[in-house]
Each structure stands twice: as C-alpha cells, then as structure tokens.
Design a protein around this motif. Structure first.
Motif, PDB file in Angstrom:
ATOM      1  N   LYS A  57      -0.116   4.053  -2.718  1.00 27.49           N
ATOM      2  CA  LYS A  57      -1.014   5.087  -2.193  1.00 27.49           C
ATOM      3  C   LYS A  57      -0.862   6.439  -2.883  1.00 27.49           C
ATOM      4  O   LYS A  57      -1.843   7.160  -3.054  1.00 27.49           O
ATOM      5  CB  LYS A  57      -0.878   5.222  -0.688  1.00 27.49           C
ATOM      6  N   TYR A  91       0.823  -1.210   0.000  1.00 26.64           N
ATOM      7  CA  TYR A  91       0.000   0.000   0.000  1.00 26.64           C
ATOM      8  C   TYR A  91       0.856   1.259   0.000  1.00 26.64           C
ATOM      9  O   TYR A  91       0.541   2.241  -0.683  1.00 26.64           O
ATOM     10  CB  TYR A  91      -0.987   0.021   1.169  1.00 26.64           C
ATOM     11  N   SER A  92       1.959   1.227   0.747  1.00 25.78           N
ATOM     12  CA  SER A  92       2.821   2.415   0.802  1.00 25.78           C
ATOM     13  C   SER A  92       3.388   2.745  -0.576  1.00 25.78           C
ATOM     14  O   SER A  92       3.667   3.899  -0.879  1.00 25.78           O
ATOM     15  CB  SER A  92       3.943   2.244   1.823  1.00 25.78           C
TER      16      SER A  92
END
Length: 114
Positions: free
Chosen positions: A99, A95-96
């Motif tokens: 995002k 996700y990092s």
C-alpha cells in the motif's frame, strides 16, 4: 464482461459476499478431501498457465480467460486453506506491504523503488 460472467452462474452466487464465497470454496475442497499442498500447488500452476495461454494469444475478452482467472483464485484459496492460513489475513498482509510502496510504472508494469 461482467454480464457474461453473471450469465454463467445463478444470481444467488453473484450476490454472495467474498467471505461467503471463500467459505463455500473451502468447504467444497474439504468435502472432496483436497488436502495435499504439493498437488494443490500444481493445480495453481496449471490454472495460471491457462491464463498465460489466453493472454499470449491476445484473447483478453474470452470466457476461457474468465474461467482460468476464477480457477486460479479458487486453487489459491484452497492452497491457502490447506496450509492453515486465513485467506483474508493473507490478502490483508500482502496489501499492507504494497500500500505504501513507492516506484514507477513503465509500460504498464509497476517497478518498486529499492
């Protein structure tokens, strides 16, 4: 769809948080001696293939698709554990990366900028 899924399991399992479910899956695999990453990767592919089977037959609401999606998650959780990674850490890491990704959606598919 959600109600049909809940009907397949006890309310007790549905109400567990994701961390608890991940731990139960890992314990289940360890109890059965599932520890070969190559064989587990083959299971991941098998289950993802079942997703493709349902989608390419336009069975987007089938219980078979629900089963294939769930089994795919389970096999990936087990593979992640076999390889010694923390499931939550792997997801957070992914996700990092995505995002703040920029791009556009074309025909329902996100295409990232280079």
């Amino acid at each position: 769809k959600g109600g049909a899924i809940i009907g397949l399991m006890s309310e007790n399992l549905y109400n567990k948080d994701l961390d608890e479910l991940v731990n139960l899956i890992i314990e289940w695999a360890e109890e059965r001696g599932i520890d070969n990453p190559i064989l587990q990767y083959a299971k991941v592919n098998e289950e993802v293939g079942e997703i493709a089977h349902e989608l390419t037959r336009d069975r987007k609401n089938s219980m078979e698709l629900v089963d294939a999606l769930g089994d795919s998650f389970v096999t990936l959780i087990i593979l992640t554990s076999i390889l010694g990674f923390d499931v939550k850490g792997v997801i957070a890491s992914a996700y990092s990366v995505i995002k703040d990704r920029k791009g556009k959606t074309v025909d329902g598919t996100f295409i990232k900028d280079e």
